[in-house]
Scaffold this active site. Sequence first.
Site, PDB file in Angstrom:
ATOM      1  N   HIS A 135     -26.672  39.265 -11.273  1.00  0.00           N
ATOM      2  CA  HIS A 135     -27.546  40.311 -10.804  1.00  0.00           C
ATOM      3  C   HIS A 135     -29.048  40.170 -11.487  1.00  0.00           C
ATOM      4  CE1 HIS A 135     -27.521  42.700 -14.427  1.00  0.00           C
ATOM      5  NE2 HIS A 135     -26.065  42.377 -14.535  1.00  0.00           N
ATOM      6  N   GLU A 181     -18.049  43.898 -14.243  1.00  0.00           N
ATOM      7  CA  GLU A 181     -18.450  43.226 -15.711  1.00  0.00           C
ATOM      8  C   GLU A 181     -17.229  43.866 -16.708  1.00  0.00           C
ATOM      9  OE1 GLU A 181     -19.278  41.057 -17.520  1.00  0.00           O
ATOM     10  OE2 GLU A 181     -21.480  41.232 -17.893  1.00  0.00           O
TER      11      GLU A 181
END
Length: 202
Positions: free
Chosen positions: A14, A83
Amino acid sequence: MSADAPGRLVLVRHGETEWSAAGRHTGLTDVPLTARGEADARALVPLLAQFDVALALSSPLERARRTAALAGLVPEVDDDLVEWDYGRWEGMTTPQIRAALEDPAWTVLENGVAPGATPGETVEEVAARASRVLRRAEAARSRGDVVLVAHGHLLRVLAATALRQEPRFAAHLVLRPAAVCVLGAEHDVPAVLAWNLEDPNR
């Protein structure tokens, strides 16, 4: 990761967030992209246009889903791409954690995390999630390329797993925000085909 499937595995971290820019461990906290992060995500469009995308998957966290959308992808959400749960170390930088532990050599990949507001995960647990993603991607790679939009440590551990290395090999795979990495095979051996591709005008 099978070396037989013709499709490539395309990893996209990202774009920049305020926490990533400051070096803070950003696990389950859903920090938005900065203006630069959004611009860099848009710059991924021409890079990703070169791939024949059979499947796109994204972490459920907003910073990954926003990056995917700005990059022109319409991914399915895969919770296994979230994550690493950093537990006690969420939001802290490596120097801060080293000071708290009085351990100047601490790294998350080598030494792991401690429970905090969330339980935290071991690197082996992160690798197990990565393995599930790789199994899901395997069938789609027979039809084309698979794009995974997620996070720095998760994608590094996933790459190590795909390359048939132990998870801590991820320490050697630094992944920049809004960069593209490509895994495939060379002579039937899983291999890195490209790493940290990005718009040269950034």
